[in-house]
Design a protein around this motif. Structure first.
Motif: not given
Ligand code: SAM
Length: 434
Positions: A37-39, A150-152, A188-190, A220-222, A249-251, A287-289, A318-325
């Motif tokens: 999910v992150r680099e 877009s980020f996932c 479940g992922q959602t 989890t996760t909703s 919520v993410q943002s 939440s996740d942000v 809280v996660f720092a954005y990480s670009p994913r392939p």
């Molecule tokens: N689908 C599940 C969800 O919505 O919780 C799992 C997603 S991921 C395993 C868990 C969290 O990682 C996400 O909610 C998001 O905040 C974070 N995340 C996902 N992609 C990311 C990225 N490219 N960079 C940083 N954080 C990311």
């Protein structure tokens, strides 16, 4: 979900004659489960495999397997970078792990690979899962994700949504209850997008809730887009469903939410929370942000801070954005410098910690129904309240798996401490029904 996947691998290997060891030097096989999910998480694979390569040099019979999202995502490239791998499996191929290790042991050579994403990921029988907790059992109810955030990377690694039939899920929960697990967490992922025939997620909660002897039910996760009035009613009306919701919520900025393709605005998310709290006033929320998403200005970040303040989450990741392939956000310029991402993450984390400290302090003097799930040491216990608050207390190991009422005597930002009321031990419920 990764923990649950590892439990499946451990259980399948156990059924194939392996015993678990915590000493990696003692192991005949090592399986590395991975997250993409992150680099940083993905890179951990190569550190782990590097260490195992050195161990292999000392112990030539050692077999190394790799699975999970990095295996699925990078496939052959993993084998290029880490030539000491004997077995590589994708997210849908866990059931093949024992057979692939057997082939590696008997035939040698390799690597032996199965990355077939069309395989049925629910093939692992529930009886084969080696649950890592004696109290909380995970049950995967759906795999994959149909969202297009877009980020996932998850839709790419785990594929589109596939839901298990409700009767299989109920049968698995019945078997877990019969084995003595007081708590079940549906995964479940959602997870709240679950639908099978006429059964939506609220319907599934109702079916599982009614399994006789089940103590607590979590999930989890909703995703905010799938919070329905029926789900809110289920949280209100089903007493064994814990009043806790992880709702990323993410943002807090509409501009960023639109770019992330989350499918809701700040106002809509707040409206969802208001409707939930209307029905379940004491609902705990986490939440996740993501901070430092491409183009995130200081104003955007401040919108996230103010949203977090306004909602008053009980927990925040809280996660720092990480670009994913393969993600669409990869086309955007990753223009927030790494140090600035870290700064924003620290600001938000510190603020959240202070808020949690304040809120937890208000619980001193109250009582919590704690399901004891850990015995960290002699006469030391830990467990969770229905709202998923961690509570530490003194007590005998015999209370593991039992629900006890705890008087809260202290608090920190991430946990509470408490004690069993005098004479309460005789009153601890043997069957952990809330
Ligand atoms: N689908 C599940 C969800 O919505 O919780 C799992 C997603 S991921 C395993 C868990 C969290 O990682 C996400 O909610 C998001 O905040 C974070 N995340 C996902 N992609 C990311 C990225 N490219 N960079 C940083 N954080 C990311």
């Amino acid at each position: 979900m990764n923990v649950n996947d590892s439990e499946k691998v451990a259980g399948l290997l156990h059924a194939d004659g392996y015993e678990r060891t915590d000493e990696v030097d003692q192991a005949d096989v090592v399986f590395v489960n991975t997250c993409a999910v992150r680099e940083k998480a993905a890179e951990k694979l190569y550190h782990a495999v590097g260490r195992l390569k050195r161990l292999k040099a000392r112990k030539p019979g050692l077999l190394v397997g790799v699975g999970g999202c990095v295996a699925q995502l990078q496939g052959a490239a993993v084998l290029e970078r880490a030539r000491s791998i004997d077995v590589l499996v994708g997210t849908h191929n866990i059931a093949q792990v024992p057979a692939l290790f057997r082939r590696a042991r008997e035939r040698g050579g390799g690597p032996f690979v199965d990355l077939d994403r069309s395989a049925d990921s629910f093939l692992v029988p529930s009886s084969a899962v080696a649950h890592s907790s004696p109290v909380r059992a995970y049950v995967t109810v759906m795999e994959g994700c149909n969202h297009v955030c877009s980020f996932c990377v998850v839709p790419r690694t785990r594929g589109p949504e596939v839901c298990r039939p409700p009767r299989d899920i109920v049968a698995e929960v019945e078997s877990l209850v019969a084995q003595g697990y007081p708590e079940v967490m549906l995964l479940g992922q959602t997870v709240n997008a679950y639908r099978h025939g006429d059964v939506d997620f609220a319907g599934l909660l109702g079916l599982v809730h009614d399994v006789r002897g089940l103590g607590r039910l979590r999930f989890t996760t909703s995703h905010p887009q799938h919070v329905t009035p029926r789900l809110a009613d289920a949280l209100r009306d089903l007493p064994r469903v814990c009043p806790y919701l992880h709702l990323p919520v993410q943002s807090g900025s509409d501009r960023i939410l639109a770019s992330m393709r989350r499918g809701y605005t700040r106002a809509q998310y707040l409206e969802t929370i208001a409707r939930l709290r209307d029905r379940v006033s004491h609902l705990a929320l986490s939440s996740d942000v993501i901070v430092g998403y491409p183009g995130e200005t200081l104003d955007d970040f401040e919108s996230t801070v103010s949203l977090v303040d306004e909602i008053g989450y009980d927990g925040l990741f809280v996660f720092a954005y990480s670009p994913r392939p393969g993600t669409t956000a990869l086309r955007l310029v990753d223009d927030v410098p790494a140090e600035e991402k870290q700064r924003r993450a620290s600001v938000l984390n510190a603020r959240q910690q202070r808020a949690q400290l304040r809120r937890n302090a208000q619980r001193i003097g109250g009582r919590e129904e704690v399901l004891v799930d850990t015995v960290p040491g002699p006469d030391r216990l830990a467990g969770r309240s229905p709202h998923f608050r961690i509570v530490h207390l003194a007590g005998p190991a015999s209370l593991l798996g039992r629900v006890v009422e705890v008087e809260i005597t202290g608090s920190g930002s991430n946990s509470l401490t408490g004690k069993l009321p005098i004479g309460s031990l005789t009153g601890a419920s043997p069957a952990p029904i809330l």
